[in-house]
Write a protein that holds these residues in place. Structure first.
Motif, PDB file in Angstrom:
ATOM      1  N   GLU A 168       0.817  -1.213   0.000  1.00  0.00           N
ATOM      2  CA  GLU A 168       0.000   0.000   0.000  1.00  0.00           C
ATOM      3  C   GLU A 168       0.852   1.264   0.000  1.00  0.00           C
ATOM      4  OE1 GLU A 168      -2.582  -0.325   3.328  1.00  0.00           O
ATOM      5  OE2 GLU A 168      -3.850  -1.864   2.416  1.00  0.00           O
ATOM      6  N   GLN A 169       2.126   1.147   0.372  1.00  0.00           N
ATOM      7  CA  GLN A 169       3.018   2.308   0.413  1.00  0.00           C
ATOM      8  C   GLN A 169       4.021   2.315  -0.743  1.00  0.00           C
ATOM      9  OE1 GLN A 169       2.463   4.729   2.832  1.00  0.00           O
ATOM     10  NE2 GLN A 169       0.686   3.388   3.061  1.00  0.00           N
ATOM     11  N   VAL A 170       3.869   1.358  -1.680  1.00  0.00           N
ATOM     12  CA  VAL A 170       4.804   1.278  -2.809  1.00  0.00           C
ATOM     13  C   VAL A 170       4.027   1.513  -4.103  1.00  0.00           C
ATOM     14  CG1 VAL A 170       6.438  -0.178  -4.057  1.00  0.00           C
ATOM     15  CG2 VAL A 170       6.261  -0.341  -1.565  1.00  0.00           C
ATOM     16  N   PRO A 171       4.263   2.610  -4.802  1.00  0.00           N
ATOM     17  CA  PRO A 171       3.546   2.876  -6.057  1.00  0.00           C
ATOM     18  C   PRO A 171       3.790   1.781  -7.088  1.00  0.00           C
ATOM     19  CG  PRO A 171       4.707   4.834  -5.287  1.00  0.00           C
ATOM     20  CD  PRO A 171       5.186   3.709  -4.438  1.00  0.00           C
ATOM     21  N   GLY A 172       2.711   1.338  -7.723  1.00  0.00           N
ATOM     22  CA  GLY A 172       2.814   0.330  -8.770  1.00  0.00           C
ATOM     23  C   GLY A 172       2.893  -1.097  -8.284  1.00  0.00           C
ATOM     24  N   ALA A 173       2.861  -1.311  -6.974  1.00  0.00           N
ATOM     25  CA  ALA A 173       2.987  -2.667  -6.439  1.00  0.00           C
ATOM     26  C   ALA A 173       1.618  -3.313  -6.282  1.00  0.00           C
ATOM     27  CB  ALA A 173       3.702  -2.641  -5.095  1.00  0.00           C
ATOM     28  N   GLU A 174       1.572  -4.615  -6.465  1.00  0.00           N
ATOM     29  CA  GLU A 174       0.343  -5.385  -6.305  1.00  0.00           C
ATOM     30  C   GLU A 174       0.709  -6.779  -5.791  1.00  0.00           C
ATOM     31  OE1 GLU A 174      -3.371  -7.264  -8.915  1.00  0.00           O
ATOM     32  OE2 GLU A 174      -1.759  -6.123  -9.880  1.00  0.00           O
ATOM     33  N   VAL A 175       0.058  -7.202  -4.732  1.00  0.00           N
ATOM     34  CA  VAL A 175       0.321  -8.522  -4.156  1.00  0.00           C
ATOM     35  C   VAL A 175      -0.580  -9.539  -4.834  1.00  0.00           C
ATOM     36  CG1 VAL A 175       0.378  -9.915  -2.061  1.00  0.00           C
ATOM     37  CG2 VAL A 175       0.959  -7.479  -1.952  1.00  0.00           C
ATOM     38  N   GLY A 176       0.009 -10.542  -5.456  1.00  0.00           N
ATOM     39  CA  GLY A 176      -0.774 -11.563  -6.115  1.00  0.00           C
ATOM     40  C   GLY A 176      -1.435 -12.500  -5.117  1.00  0.00           C
ATOM     41  N   HIS A 177      -2.672 -12.859  -5.382  1.00  0.00           N
ATOM     42  CA  HIS A 177      -3.388 -13.797  -4.520  1.00  0.00           C
ATOM     43  C   HIS A 177      -3.152 -15.245  -4.938  1.00  0.00           C
ATOM     44  CE1 HIS A 177      -6.361 -10.386  -3.348  1.00  0.00           C
ATOM     45  NE2 HIS A 177      -5.255 -10.356  -2.640  1.00  0.00           N
ATOM     46  N   GLY A 178      -2.311 -15.442  -5.943  1.00  0.00           N
ATOM     47  CA  GLY A 178      -1.871 -16.781  -6.316  1.00  0.00           C
ATOM     48  C   GLY A 178      -0.507 -17.046  -5.715  1.00  0.00           C
ATOM     49  N   VAL A 179      -0.413 -18.058  -4.867  1.00  0.00           N
ATOM     50  CA  VAL A 179       0.835 -18.404  -4.189  1.00  0.00           C
ATOM     51  C   VAL A 179       1.454 -19.603  -4.891  1.00  0.00           C
ATOM     52  CG1 VAL A 179       1.808 -19.267  -2.027  1.00  0.00           C
ATOM     53  CG2 VAL A 179       0.064 -17.487  -1.978  1.00  0.00           C
ATOM     54  N   LEU A 180       2.773 -19.546  -5.128  1.00  0.00           N
ATOM     55  CA  LEU A 180       3.464 -20.668  -5.756  1.00  0.00           C
ATOM     56  C   LEU A 180       3.837 -21.692  -4.686  1.00  0.00           C
ATOM     57  CD1 LEU A 180       4.736 -21.979  -8.258  1.00  0.00           C
ATOM     58  CD2 LEU A 180       6.859 -20.746  -7.710  1.00  0.00           C
ATOM     59  N   LEU A 181       3.196 -22.848  -4.749  1.00  0.00           N
ATOM     60  CA  LEU A 181       3.504 -23.951  -3.834  1.00  0.00           C
ATOM     61  C   LEU A 181       4.503 -24.874  -4.527  1.00  0.00           C
ATOM     62  CD1 LEU A 181       2.963 -25.567  -1.230  1.00  0.00           C
ATOM     63  CD2 LEU A 181       1.061 -26.675  -2.426  1.00  0.00           C
ATOM     64  N   VAL A 182       5.674 -25.041  -3.934  1.00  0.00           N
ATOM     65  CA  VAL A 182       6.747 -25.862  -4.509  1.00  0.00           C
ATOM     66  C   VAL A 182       6.910 -27.114  -3.657  1.00  0.00           C
ATOM     67  CG1 VAL A 182       9.166 -25.927  -5.193  1.00  0.00           C
ATOM     68  CG2 VAL A 182       7.888 -23.784  -5.365  1.00  0.00           C
ATOM     69  N   CYS A 183       6.829 -28.280  -4.304  1.00  0.00           N
ATOM     70  CA  CYS A 183       6.919 -29.573  -3.627  1.00  0.00           C
ATOM     71  C   CYS A 183       7.787 -30.515  -4.448  1.00  0.00           C
ATOM     72  CB  CYS A 183       5.536 -30.200  -3.437  1.00  0.00           C
ATOM     73  SG  CYS A 183       4.358 -29.212  -2.516  1.00  0.00           S
ATOM     74  N   PRO A 184       8.249 -31.625  -3.845  1.00  0.00           N
ATOM     75  CA  PRO A 184       8.957 -32.644  -4.626  1.00  0.00           C
ATOM     76  C   PRO A 184       8.011 -33.301  -5.631  1.00  0.00           C
ATOM     77  CG  PRO A 184       9.401 -32.904  -2.280  1.00  0.00           C
ATOM     78  CD  PRO A 184       8.287 -31.920  -2.398  1.00  0.00           C
ATOM     79  N   LYS A 185       8.518 -33.554  -6.808  1.00  0.00           N
ATOM     80  CA  LYS A 185       7.711 -34.164  -7.860  1.00  0.00           C
ATOM     81  C   LYS A 185       7.701 -35.677  -7.707  1.00  0.00           C
ATOM     82  CE  LYS A 185       7.202 -34.411 -12.897  1.00  0.00           C
ATOM     83  NZ  LYS A 185       7.751 -33.995 -14.202  1.00  0.00           N
ATOM     84  N   ASP A 186       6.503 -36.243  -7.606  1.00  0.00           N
ATOM     85  CA  ASP A 186       6.310 -37.687  -7.472  1.00  0.00           C
ATOM     86  C   ASP A 186       7.175 -38.214  -6.316  1.00  0.00           C
ATOM     87  OD1 ASP A 186       4.475 -37.650  -9.557  1.00  0.00           O
ATOM     88  OD2 ASP A 186       6.048 -37.868 -11.061  1.00  0.00           O
ATOM     89  N   PHE A 187       8.015 -39.218  -6.598  1.00  0.00           N
ATOM     90  CA  PHE A 187       8.850 -39.803  -5.538  1.00  0.00           C
ATOM     91  C   PHE A 187      10.307 -39.383  -5.656  1.00  0.00           C
ATOM     92  CE2 PHE A 187       5.268 -42.690  -6.184  1.00  0.00           C
ATOM     93  CZ  PHE A 187       4.757 -42.743  -4.905  1.00  0.00           C
TER      94      PHE A 187
END
Length: 386
Positions: A227-246
């Motif tokens: 809110e104090q940074v011009p041009g900034a926007e917080v995305g409501h999509g979060v990147l969840l990173v996990c191990p792939k398969d096994f």
């Protein structure tokens, strides 16, 4: 992930706060900090509040006991041990080490793998500013400065373990997400790294939901800075990173946390202030684990609790609260759904009396339903020859 309670800086002035703001701290803050130190004990350091604990607190905003203990920095695991009701709650040492090893692998090479998952054309060219500083207040200020600079330069930027501030029931909490990425268009994305596997593109829904609630806390804290940074926007999509398969190869999936963010914000606003809860306690109340168990029991029982079976997987004091609820015959031990259906009947004894016709108004829909259920049960038992 860690955090520290204290009187950290506010990323935005009080008059400029939007809907992400939670109630301000009381003006006379020094006596409040002293009072909270007295509650912890003279030689007890404040226990950090992380996003996982904050998300669990927001899921049960009616529990004044947890709000006060978390706000005062009381170590609930140590307190439960001193009360004689230790809880088998928390992450195993093996899982903790596995999570740290996977996070280190994902963040190797300057976080190139994380940036690639977000679509950065040249991950190696991304900026990785240093956000380290002395103390949580300094780290929070350094993080806000790095976010502002990255947004102004319109370049891919990865912030490794930044520090964010968020007020909880009038007490500032410092939160440390795994990473935050600034996109060239000014969008900020929270990255949550977990060690549970993602099999065929999907993971355990319960674990994903817990990660989403945790990430929603970071989104709320980031919005205060944005809110104090011009041009900034917080995305409501979060990147969840996990191990792939096994394997130990990282894979990512975008998780929409808008619902979790709204619920968390609403629940945080419902909480009573920590200073108000502390002032209502009898003089001399303390949660110092070195005190006698009888004193600790009296101190804990002086603060109202809102026990539910879900607490067993989210709070270190759950076994103590469950024992007290069972001793009182409270219907909360049967679950929030049952408690809501029973209306003014708050004990198991009252429910049985109403079902058997000893008490209760027959015109009350709850009482009528209980008596109907009791009659059907009796009829079924007679038919079975019992």
């Amino acid at each position: 992930m860690n955090a520290t309670l204290g009187s950290g800086p506010d990323p935005q002035p009080p008059h400029a706060r939007g809907e992400t703001a939670v109630p301000d701290a009381v003006p006379d803050a020094v006596p409040v900090r002293q009072r909270l130190a007295e509650l912890r004990g003279p030689a007890v350091a404040p226990h950090p509040m992380d996003a996982r604990a904050l998300a669990a607190l927001a899921a049960n905003p009616g529990c004044e006991r947890r709000a006060l203990l978390d706000g005062a920095g009381v170590n609930k695991a140590v307190l439960a041990q001193a009360l004689g009701s230790p809880a088998a709650y928390g992450q195993s040492q093996f899982a903790f080490m596995r999570g740290n090893a996977f996070e280190a692998r994902v963040k190797s090479d300057g976080g190139s793998e994380l940036l690639r998952l977000l679509g950065a054309p040249d991950p190696a060219a991304a900026r990785t500013p240093d956000v380290s500083a002395a103390g949580p207040e300094g780290r929070t200020a350094r993080t806000a400065l790095a976010l502002r600079e990255a947004t102004a330069e319109k370049a891919w930027t990865l912030l490794d373990h930044p520090m964010l501030a968020l007020e909880v029931a009038g007490t500032p909490a410092y939160l440390e997400p795994d990473a935050v990425v600034v996109h060239p268009d000014g969008r900020w994305t929270v990255i949550e790294i977990k060690s549970f596997p993602m099999l065929d593109g999907s993971a355990d829904p319960a674990k994903v939901g817990a990660a989403a609630r945790q990430a929603a806390v970071y989104v709320l804290a980031l919005e205060r800075v944005a809110e104090q940074v011009p041009g900034a926007e917080v995305g409501h999509g979060v990147l969840l990173v996990c191990p792939k398969d096994f394997s130990n190869l990282p894979t990512g999936s975008m998780v929409d946390v808008r619902k979790q963010r709204s619920v968390t914000l609403r629940q945080l606003r419902r909480m009573r202030g920590v200073a108000e809860l502390a002032s209502a306690l009898p003089p001399g109340t303390t949660f110092d684990p070195s005190c006698a168990p009888s004193e600790l029991v009296a101190a804990v029982e002086a603060v109202g609790a809102a026990y539910a079976p879900e607490c067993l997987s989210a709070c270190e004091l759950a076994f103590h609260c469950r024992g007290r609820a069972r001793e009182a015959g409270a219907v909360e031990t049967l679950g929030r759904g049952v408690r809501g259906e029973l209306g003014g009947l708050t004990t198991v004894e009252a429910v049985l009396d109403a079902a058997e016709g000893r008490t209760g108004d027959p015109c009350d829909p709850t009482v009528a339903a209980l008596r109907r259920a009791a009659a059907l049960r009796a009829e079924a038992l007679r038919g079975a020859g019992v």
